[in-house]
Design a protein around this motif. Structure first.
Motif, mmCIF file in Angstrom:
data_model
loop_
_atom_site.group_PDB
_atom_site.id
_atom_site.type_symbol
_atom_site.label_atom_id
_atom_site.label_comp_id
_atom_site.label_asym_id
_atom_site.label_seq_id
_atom_site.Cartn_x
_atom_site.Cartn_y
_atom_site.Cartn_z
ATOM 1 N N PRO A 104 -9.401 4.329 -8.892
ATOM 2 C CA PRO A 104 -8.103 3.731 -9.249
ATOM 3 C C PRO A 104 -7.590 4.292 -10.577
ATOM 4 C CG PRO A 104 -9.650 2.036 -8.549
ATOM 5 C CD PRO A 104 -10.434 3.316 -8.672
ATOM 6 N N ARG A 105 -6.304 4.582 -10.626
ATOM 7 C CA ARG A 105 -5.657 5.078 -11.842
ATOM 8 C C ARG A 105 -4.382 4.293 -12.061
ATOM 9 N NH1 ARG A 105 -5.167 11.493 -11.816
ATOM 10 N NH2 ARG A 105 -4.749 11.035 -13.990
ATOM 11 N N PHE A 106 -4.046 4.093 -13.307
ATOM 12 C CA PHE A 106 -2.783 3.459 -13.678
ATOM 13 C C PHE A 106 -2.619 2.079 -13.045
ATOM 14 C CE2 PHE A 106 -1.921 8.134 -13.106
ATOM 15 C CZ PHE A 106 -2.079 8.475 -14.434
ATOM 16 N N GLY A 107 -3.725 1.415 -12.763
ATOM 17 C CA GLY A 107 -3.661 0.096 -12.158
ATOM 18 C C GLY A 107 -3.323 0.101 -10.679
ATOM 19 N N LEU A 108 -3.327 1.277 -10.045
ATOM 20 C CA LEU A 108 -2.985 1.390 -8.632
ATOM 21 C C LEU A 108 -4.261 1.506 -7.802
ATOM 22 C CD1 LEU A 108 -0.184 4.065 -9.096
ATOM 23 C CD2 LEU A 108 0.149 1.623 -8.657
ATOM 24 N N LEU A 109 -4.331 0.798 -6.706
ATOM 25 C CA LEU A 109 -5.478 0.897 -5.821
ATOM 26 C C LEU A 109 -5.430 2.213 -5.044
ATOM 27 C CD1 LEU A 109 -5.695 -2.748 -4.449
ATOM 28 C CD2 LEU A 109 -7.107 -1.663 -6.208
ATOM 29 N N PRO A 110 -6.584 2.740 -4.641
ATOM 30 C CA PRO A 110 -6.613 3.995 -3.885
ATOM 31 C C PRO A 110 -5.900 3.859 -2.541
ATOM 32 C CG PRO A 110 -8.799 3.427 -4.703
ATOM 33 C CD PRO A 110 -7.920 2.241 -4.943
ATOM 34 N N SER A 111 -5.284 4.958 -2.124
ATOM 35 C CA SER A 111 -4.597 4.979 -0.834
ATOM 36 C C SER A 111 -4.437 6.417 -0.363
ATOM 37 C CB SER A 111 -3.217 4.313 -0.939
ATOM 38 O OG SER A 111 -2.393 5.014 -1.853
ATOM 39 N N VAL A 112 -4.132 6.552 0.915
ATOM 40 C CA VAL A 112 -3.776 7.837 1.524
ATOM 41 C C VAL A 112 -2.546 7.595 2.378
ATOM 42 C CG1 VAL A 112 -6.126 8.789 1.528
ATOM 43 C CG2 VAL A 112 -5.314 7.504 3.516
ATOM 44 N N GLY A 113 -1.931 8.665 2.835
ATOM 45 C CA GLY A 113 -0.780 8.541 3.717
ATOM 46 C C GLY A 113 -1.056 9.202 5.048
ATOM 47 N N ILE A 114 -0.437 8.693 6.084
ATOM 48 C CA ILE A 114 -0.523 9.276 7.419
ATOM 49 C C ILE A 114 0.897 9.540 7.893
ATOM 50 C CG2 ILE A 114 -1.139 8.877 9.845
ATOM 51 C CD1 ILE A 114 -3.618 9.196 8.195
ATOM 52 N N LEU A 115 1.160 10.770 8.330
ATOM 53 C CA LEU A 115 2.432 11.128 8.952
ATOM 54 C C LEU A 115 2.157 11.474 10.411
ATOM 55 C CD1 LEU A 115 3.973 13.458 6.223
ATOM 56 C CD2 LEU A 115 4.885 11.248 6.960
#
Length: 149
Positions: free
Chosen positions: A120-131
């Motif tokens: 986690p960085r900048f208070g943001l939880l980890p994530s990915v994107g799907i297209l």
């Protein structure tokens, strides 16, 4: 090292786009074990990684012109700034802010920041994107949160 849930989320993908801040080169190798990878370097990547990866990559996927960039060359990237910088792109994937975003610009251009899959960085939880891409159909996308950080 990849978070284990990334392998689950990417299990059926045909291609992986990485918007920079790759870190260690082993990450690209891990991702390549899942699917072909198009990656760019980010502002935190060292000179070795910058020698191996481009700042901007263009690729055609399922008939869509996709631009992958970290976006830091635009200062604080926004969907509008990215669209202005890459007017031919139909899909733009970027990183830099690490803030998940999925937005339609000019009714036709999909802009995605998948967030960051690492710590986690900048208070943001980890994530990915799907297209999801199919020729002749507008792209469909979603942000997928990873764990609880």
């Amino acid at each position: 090292m990849l978070r284990p849930e990334v392998f689950d989320v990417f299990r059926e993908v045909d291609h992986i786009l990485h918007g920079g801040d790759v870190g260690e080169g082993g990450l690209v190798v891990e991702l390549q074990s899942v699917a072909p990878v198009t990656a760019v370097y980010g502002n935190t990547d060292d000179l070795g990684m910058r020698a191996r990866l481009p700042q901007v990559a263009e690729i055609e996927l399922d008939g869509f012109l996709v631009v992958v960039t970290h976006g830091d060359q635009l200062g604080s990237p926004t969907p509008a700034k990215l669209h202005a910088a890459f007017p031919r792109a139909e899909i733009i994937v970027y990183g830099h802010t690490h803030k998940p975003l999925l937005e339609l610009v000019d009714k036709t251009v999909t802009v995605m920041n998948p967030g960051g899959a690492g710590a986690p960085r900048f208070g943001l939880l980890p994530s990915v994107g799907i297209l999801e891409l199919e020729p002749g159909i507008p792209p469909r996308g979603r942000i997928v949160p990873l764990g609880r950080g």
